[in-house]
Design a protein around this motif. Structure first.
Motif, mmCIF file in Angstrom:
data_model
loop_
_atom_site.group_PDB
_atom_site.id
_atom_site.type_symbol
_atom_site.label_atom_id
_atom_site.label_comp_id
_atom_site.label_asym_id
_atom_site.label_seq_id
_atom_site.Cartn_x
_atom_site.Cartn_y
_atom_site.Cartn_z
ATOM 1 N N ALA A 8 0.851 -1.188 0.000
ATOM 2 C CA ALA A 8 0.000 0.000 0.000
ATOM 3 C C ALA A 8 0.884 1.234 0.000
ATOM 4 O O ALA A 8 1.880 1.298 0.719
ATOM 5 C CB ALA A 8 -0.912 0.013 1.222
ATOM 6 N N ILE A 9 0.520 2.205 -0.822
ATOM 7 C CA ILE A 9 1.232 3.476 -0.862
ATOM 8 C C ILE A 9 0.377 4.518 -0.152
ATOM 9 O O ILE A 9 -0.804 4.691 -0.474
ATOM 10 C CB ILE A 9 1.535 3.915 -2.300
ATOM 11 C CG1 ILE A 9 2.391 2.856 -3.004
ATOM 12 C CG2 ILE A 9 2.235 5.269 -2.318
ATOM 13 C CD1 ILE A 9 2.720 3.202 -4.433
ATOM 14 N N PHE A 11 -0.077 8.210 0.349
ATOM 15 C CA PHE A 11 0.209 9.561 -0.128
ATOM 16 C C PHE A 11 -0.110 10.522 1.004
ATOM 17 O O PHE A 11 -1.257 10.787 1.320
ATOM 18 C CB PHE A 11 -0.636 9.862 -1.363
ATOM 19 C CG PHE A 11 -0.431 11.232 -1.956
ATOM 20 C CD1 PHE A 11 0.670 11.497 -2.756
ATOM 21 C CD2 PHE A 11 -1.355 12.252 -1.733
ATOM 22 C CE1 PHE A 11 0.852 12.761 -3.330
ATOM 23 C CE2 PHE A 11 -1.183 13.511 -2.305
ATOM 24 C CZ PHE A 11 -0.078 13.766 -3.093
ATOM 25 N N PHE A 24 -0.849 13.696 -6.722
ATOM 26 C CA PHE A 24 -1.526 12.427 -6.439
ATOM 27 C C PHE A 24 -1.821 11.663 -7.724
ATOM 28 O O PHE A 24 -1.590 10.446 -7.810
ATOM 29 C CB PHE A 24 -2.819 12.691 -5.669
ATOM 30 C CG PHE A 24 -3.682 11.480 -5.512
ATOM 31 C CD1 PHE A 24 -3.355 10.494 -4.595
ATOM 32 C CD2 PHE A 24 -4.812 11.311 -6.296
ATOM 33 C CE1 PHE A 24 -4.150 9.355 -4.455
ATOM 34 C CE2 PHE A 24 -5.616 10.186 -6.157
ATOM 35 C CZ PHE A 24 -5.278 9.208 -5.236
ATOM 36 N N LEU A 27 1.270 10.088 -9.174
ATOM 37 C CA LEU A 27 1.631 8.892 -8.422
ATOM 38 C C LEU A 27 0.727 7.731 -8.802
ATOM 39 O O LEU A 27 1.194 6.603 -9.015
ATOM 40 C CB LEU A 27 1.538 9.186 -6.921
ATOM 41 C CG LEU A 27 1.795 8.014 -5.980
ATOM 42 C CD1 LEU A 27 3.201 7.453 -6.165
ATOM 43 C CD2 LEU A 27 1.586 8.452 -4.527
ATOM 44 N N ARG A 28 -0.543 7.994 -8.918
ATOM 45 C CA ARG A 28 -1.492 6.927 -9.247
ATOM 46 C C ARG A 28 -1.177 6.265 -10.576
ATOM 47 O O ARG A 28 -1.383 5.056 -10.761
ATOM 48 C CB ARG A 28 -2.922 7.497 -9.260
ATOM 49 C CG ARG A 28 -3.998 6.435 -9.383
ATOM 50 C CD ARG A 28 -5.380 7.019 -9.179
ATOM 51 N NE ARG A 28 -5.780 7.896 -10.269
ATOM 52 C CZ ARG A 28 -6.977 8.497 -10.338
ATOM 53 N NH1 ARG A 28 -7.859 8.315 -9.379
ATOM 54 N NH2 ARG A 28 -7.264 9.270 -11.373
ATOM 55 N N ILE A 31 1.338 3.110 -10.420
ATOM 56 C CA ILE A 31 1.076 1.962 -9.551
ATOM 57 C C ILE A 31 0.419 0.842 -10.340
ATOM 58 O O ILE A 31 -0.552 1.061 -11.074
ATOM 59 C CB ILE A 31 0.196 2.384 -8.365
ATOM 60 C CG1 ILE A 31 0.931 3.430 -7.531
ATOM 61 C CG2 ILE A 31 -0.166 1.185 -7.494
ATOM 62 C CD1 ILE A 31 0.072 4.086 -6.497
ATOM 63 N N ASP A 35 -1.999 -0.822 -3.840
ATOM 64 C CA ASP A 35 -3.154 0.006 -3.503
ATOM 65 C C ASP A 35 -2.672 1.382 -3.064
ATOM 66 O O ASP A 35 -1.682 1.500 -2.334
ATOM 67 C CB ASP A 35 -3.973 -0.630 -2.376
ATOM 68 C CG ASP A 35 -4.596 -1.952 -2.806
ATOM 69 O OD1 ASP A 35 -4.925 -2.093 -4.003
ATOM 70 O OD2 ASP A 35 -4.754 -2.841 -1.948
ATOM 71 N N LEU A 36 -3.365 2.411 -3.482
ATOM 72 C CA LEU A 36 -2.990 3.785 -3.171
ATOM 73 C C LEU A 36 -4.063 4.437 -2.315
ATOM 74 O O LEU A 36 -5.247 4.364 -2.625
ATOM 75 C CB LEU A 36 -2.803 4.580 -4.467
ATOM 76 C CG LEU A 36 -2.555 6.083 -4.317
ATOM 77 C CD1 LEU A 36 -1.249 6.357 -3.578
ATOM 78 C CD2 LEU A 36 -2.535 6.754 -5.690
ATOM 79 N N TYR A 98 4.375 -1.265 3.424
ATOM 80 C CA TYR A 98 3.706 0.031 3.455
ATOM 81 C C TYR A 98 4.713 1.087 3.000
ATOM 82 O O TYR A 98 5.848 1.115 3.477
ATOM 83 C CB TYR A 98 3.217 0.363 4.862
ATOM 84 C CG TYR A 98 2.198 -0.617 5.401
ATOM 85 C CD1 TYR A 98 0.837 -0.352 5.318
ATOM 86 C CD2 TYR A 98 2.609 -1.825 5.983
ATOM 87 C CE1 TYR A 98 -0.105 -1.258 5.807
ATOM 88 C CE2 TYR A 98 1.675 -2.732 6.476
ATOM 89 C CZ TYR A 98 0.324 -2.443 6.389
ATOM 90 O OH TYR A 98 -0.598 -3.334 6.860
ATOM 91 N N PHE A 111 6.505 0.673 -9.593
ATOM 92 C CA PHE A 111 6.374 0.238 -8.202
ATOM 93 C C PHE A 111 6.329 -1.279 -8.060
ATOM 94 O O PHE A 111 6.850 -1.825 -7.084
ATOM 95 C CB PHE A 111 5.138 0.872 -7.559
ATOM 96 C CG PHE A 111 5.399 2.238 -7.006
ATOM 97 C CD1 PHE A 111 6.009 2.407 -5.773
ATOM 98 C CD2 PHE A 111 5.062 3.362 -7.737
ATOM 99 C CE1 PHE A 111 6.262 3.670 -5.275
ATOM 100 C CE2 PHE A 111 5.305 4.630 -7.241
ATOM 101 C CZ PHE A 111 5.907 4.788 -6.003
#
Length: 306
Positions: A8-9, A11, A24, A27-28, A31, A35-36, A98, A111
């Protein structure tokens, strides 16, 4: 074949505006199977995030309920960046790893591949060790009475990657230190950038440098990088801090100890500001100059520009 661990990321932010949203969304886009989540400090009640984004909100009072002490009165969530991690993991405990990811970081990262490599290495904590002299760090005193000199270290954690067992270890250690702090047997509260790597290593867990996996040449606490200057990054490059125009100007002025350098021909400081309209930086520059003048000893004004 090494599997992709469940990760899990987080933010991490305490503000929300168009710049933070752009960060954001960038970053999304990187991936794959992870999970973000947005993990937001909304103690002020002003961090309003759109309903269509996955978000976990916390308030400073939540950590008191968990039995955690802050150790400081100002900026407790900055001083204890790991608290957001414990708050999230207490609610979502299914992940192998994490990742704390600050809102002012920008990267070009695969990632899934990154986490496969970290899992292969059996790493419990991934961060970047500071090369600064620890004794010269402002928060040196916060650690010197608790840890042995040979164990002292500082780690940049704008990106911090933690195994599940490392999260559990650190949380339990924070709870134990909180008890000591309340009883008065612990006088100084260790800053997170020292507490996290020191406790991880003392437990015999595996620490790995972020530089093993990513290009970190432009990853530190300053100087800042303007958002539009980082639109093309190398593969696996990560940059920090990346800021929009208003934040960039404020950061540039804040970290310049001698703002009078603005008037020195060809100064880097002046060059950084002059790329913008005067109206965008004149007021904060004036305040910095005024503060500088007030701090100068009497009779030294004539030497300021030399």
């Amino acid at each position: 074949m090494v599997r992709t661990p469940k990760y899990a990321i987080l933010f991490r932010t305490h503000v929300w505006d168009s710049f933070v949203e752009r960060q954001f969304l960038r970053l999304r886009s990187m991936i794959g199977n992870g999970d973000l989540f947005i993990v937001a400090n909304n103690t002020t009640g002003k961090c309003r995030i759109p309903d269509n984004f996955p978000v976990v909100i916390f308030h400073e009072a939540d950590f008191r309920d968990q039995g955690l002490e802050f150790g400081v009165k100002v900026n407790p969530m900055w001083y204890n960046v790991d608290y957001a991690l414990y708050f999230f993991a207490d609610r979502y405990d299914k992940y192998d790893y994490y990742i704390l990811f600050e809102y002012d970081v920008r990267g070009n990262i695969n990632f899934d591949r990154l986490m496969e490599n970290i899992c292969r290495d059996g790493s419990d904590l991934v961060g970047l060790t500071s090369k600064d002299i620890f004794r010269e760090w402002y928060f040196y005193r916060s650690c010197s009475d608790l840890y042995r000199e040979r164990d002292l270290t500082k780690t940049f954690l704008q990106i911090g990657i933690f195994s599940r067992r490392a999260v559990s270890l650190l949380y339990q250690r924070r709870l134990a230190l909180s008890e000591q702090f309340r009883s008065g047997s612990l006088k100084y509260w260790p800053h997170c950038e020292a507490f996290i790597p020191i406790e991880t290593r003392l437990a015999g867990y595996h620490y790995t440098e972020l530089s093993k996996y990513l290009d970190v040449r432009r990853y530190s606490h300053e100087p800042a990088y303007l958002e539009e200057d980082t639109h093309i990054l190398l593969e696996n490059e990560v940059v920090h801090p990346v800021l929009d125009r208003e934040r960039y100007i404020a950061s540039t002025i804040r970290y310049e100890g001698r703002p009078e350098k603005f008037f020195v021909p060809k100064s880097i400081f002046g060059k950084r500001l002059r790329r913008f309209p005067v109206s965008t930086y004149i007021f904060p520059l004036f305040l910095a100059l005024w503060h500088r003048i007030r701090m100068l000893p009497a009779g030294i004004m004539g030497k300021v520009f030399h």
